[in-house]
Design an enzyme around this catalytic site. Structure first.
Site, short mmCIF file in Angstrom:
data_model
loop_
_atom_site.label_atom_id
_atom_site.label_comp_id
_atom_site.label_asym_id
_atom_site.label_seq_id
_atom_site.Cartn_x
_atom_site.Cartn_y
_atom_site.Cartn_z
N ARG A 46 -15.01 -8.07 -18.13
CA ARG A 46 -13.64 -7.02 -17.92
C ARG A 46 -14.28 -6.53 -15.79
NH1 ARG A 46 -15.28 -2.48 -19.63
NH2 ARG A 46 -15.61 -2.81 -21.32
N TYR A 98 10.53 -1.23 -4.84
CA TYR A 98 9.95 -2.49 -6.00
C TYR A 98 10.74 -1.21 -7.79
CZ TYR A 98 9.35 -4.40 -10.36
OH TYR A 98 9.17 -5.05 -11.79
N ASP A 170 1.98 -2.70 0.32
CA ASP A 170 2.89 -3.46 -0.81
C ASP A 170 3.14 -4.78 0.17
OD1 ASP A 170 4.29 -5.38 -2.97
OD2 ASP A 170 4.34 -3.79 -4.43
N LYS A 195 4.18 -13.56 -7.13
CA LYS A 195 4.80 -13.21 -6.81
C LYS A 195 4.99 -14.89 -5.78
CE LYS A 195 7.86 -10.40 -8.13
NZ LYS A 195 6.64 -9.52 -9.00
C1 LIG Z 1 7.43 -5.37 -4.09
C2 LIG Z 1 6.40 -5.89 -5.83
N1 LIG Z 1 5.67 -5.29 -6.11
C3 LIG Z 1 5.15 -5.09 -6.77
C4 LIG Z 1 5.83 -5.71 -8.10
C5 LIG Z 1 5.25 -5.29 -9.54
O1 LIG Z 1 4.47 -6.67 -9.95
P1 LIG Z 1 4.13 -7.52 -11.63
O2 LIG Z 1 5.89 -7.67 -11.27
O3 LIG Z 1 3.43 -8.42 -10.99
O4 LIG Z 1 4.16 -6.35 -12.06
C6 LIG Z 1 6.45 -6.55 -7.94
C7 LIG Z 1 7.71 -6.96 -9.52
O5 LIG Z 1 8.74 -7.48 -9.13
C8 LIG Z 1 7.20 -6.42 -6.63
O6 LIG Z 1 8.27 -6.87 -6.48
#
Ligand SMILES: Cc1ncc(COP(=O)(O)O)c(C=O)c1O
Length: 379
Positions: A46, A98, A170, A195
């Site tokens: 961890r 998101y 992000d 992604k």
């Molecule tokens: C721009 C963006 N940030 C964060 C996330 C969240 O990621 P996760 O699905 O790996 O938890 C996503 C998921 O679609 C995303 O498109």
């Protein structure tokens, strides 16, 4: 070393124990101590794990940051970052984030005393007017999910520095191959490695990259205290994906550009959202701050919800599925899928209407992708 070389060699590869070219998966929870109080650098997975460390160092180097941290999901990375704050703090976020980020902020963290303002970050005045005595953080997502809105990072960082605010970006959609936010002064970068960094739709993961020793210590402390870290085998899958990130991103972009131009001229399509198009409101900023426009194209279908659903049902090469950034092309309906957790009136306010479709343009032959769109639009 340059980006393509770092993607394959960063993080101390090949491994020092036996020279394995592929990073070994240290699938272990615990490590034997050499003596009381003395480890070989690891004690419990961890806290830290050698496979995870290679991924963390690789992402940190690709982003040009101080240190990297790998998490179980993108949301685990975001949740951990938000614990840098405390009850009573205020965060200003871009409005078109998101859906899961919006849900975390509004439906979870608000209950713990954090306060959020969502706004379109296209004007210095609008951002400055929203800053309050308790504002601590500016949250950016550019290009944003699903409408590919562009934020001028330099402008936002300038405001943040003036008001002593932390900036978090992000960078999931652009990846460090197309955009390196730390070069513009952003304090923390977060990723859903699910992604493009992984790129094959076979793992969920997240990452954070820091810019100072203080932030690195805090994130490491929170990751360990909250237990939000990624598993060794998941880290390995992301690492393998990153090795081909540069070639994949170029082809994603090439295919996405062709798709965007095709959709732009189609009578069954009302609007196309792609930062590479001259007509996109953020095109000039994107051209200046990015090295490419990415692989996601969104569009608005003519004819209302029925026509939109019909289009989605008819697609054959594009699969109707959540997520994006993999080699396989995906289509999704943000209003009922990725952004379902936003209230209807908020979705309408930010432009996520029932007719919006998000396409993650994959690496199939572009003629097959266009043929598929053509037959589905015709219907
Ligand atoms: C721009 C963006 N940030 C964060 C996330 C969240 O990621 P996760 O699905 O790996 O938890 C996503 C998921 O679609 C995303 O498109």
């Amino acid at each position: 070393m340059r980006f393509e070389t770092l993607a394959i060699h960063a993080g101390g590869r090949p491994d020092i124990a036996f020279g394995a070219v592929s990073v070994p998966i240290y699938q272990t929870s615990t490590f034997v101590f050499e003596d009381v109080g003395k480890t070989k650098g690891y004690d419990y997975s961890r806290t830290a794990n050698p496979t995870r460390k290679v991924l963390e160092d690789t992402i940190a180097q690709l982003e040009g940051g101080k240190a990297g941290f790998a998490f179980a999901t993108g949301m685990a990375a975001e949740t951990t970052v938000m614990h840098l704050l405390k009850a009573g703090d205020h965060v200003i976020s871009v409005d078109g984030v998101y859906g899961g980020t919006y849900r975390l902020f509004q439906k979870v963290l608000q209950n713990f005393g954090l306060e959020f303002t969502f706004l379109r970050m296209d004007s210095r005045q609008r951002i400055e007017q929203a800053i309050k005595h308790n504002t601590r953080m500016l949250w950016l997502e550019t290009p944003s999910n699903p409408l590919l809105n562009i934020v001028d990072i330099e402008m936002v960082v300038d405001i943040a520095k003036k008001h002593n605010l932390m900036t978090v970006m992000d960078n999931t959609f652009a990846t460090p191959y197309f955009l390196r936010p730390i070069e513009y002064g952003v304090d923390l970068v977060v990723h859903s490695t699910t992604k493009y960094l992984n790129g094959h739709c076979d793992v969920v993961g997240g990452a954070v990259v820091t810019t100072t020793d203080e932030l690195s210590e805090r994130i490491q402390f929170l990751l360990n205290a909250m237990g939000t870290c990624a598993s060794p085998s998941d880290c390995w899958l992301v690492l393998r994906g990153i090795e081909t990130l540069p070639v994949r991103m170029r082809r994603h972009e090439e295919n996405a550009t062709t798709v965007a131009n095709y959709l732009k001229g189609h009578p069954a399509v009302k609007r196309v959202f792609y930062p590479g198009l001259d007509s996109h409101p953020g095109h000039e900023i994107a051209k200046r701050q990015m090295h490419g426009f990415g692989g996601v194209v969104s569009c608005e279908i003519e004819g209302g919800i029925e026509a939109t659903n019909n289009f989605l049902r008819k697609l054959e090469v594009f699969s109707l599925a959540e997520s994006l950034g993999g080699v396989t092309s995906l289509a999704e309906h943000p209003a009922t899928m990725s952004h379902a957790s936003m209230p209807k009136d908020y979705k309408e306010k930010i432009g996520v209407t029932d007719e919006i479709v998000r396409l993650s343009v994959g690496l199939e032959n572009i003629d097959d992708l266009i043929d598929d769109l053509e037959q589905a639009l015709k219907s």
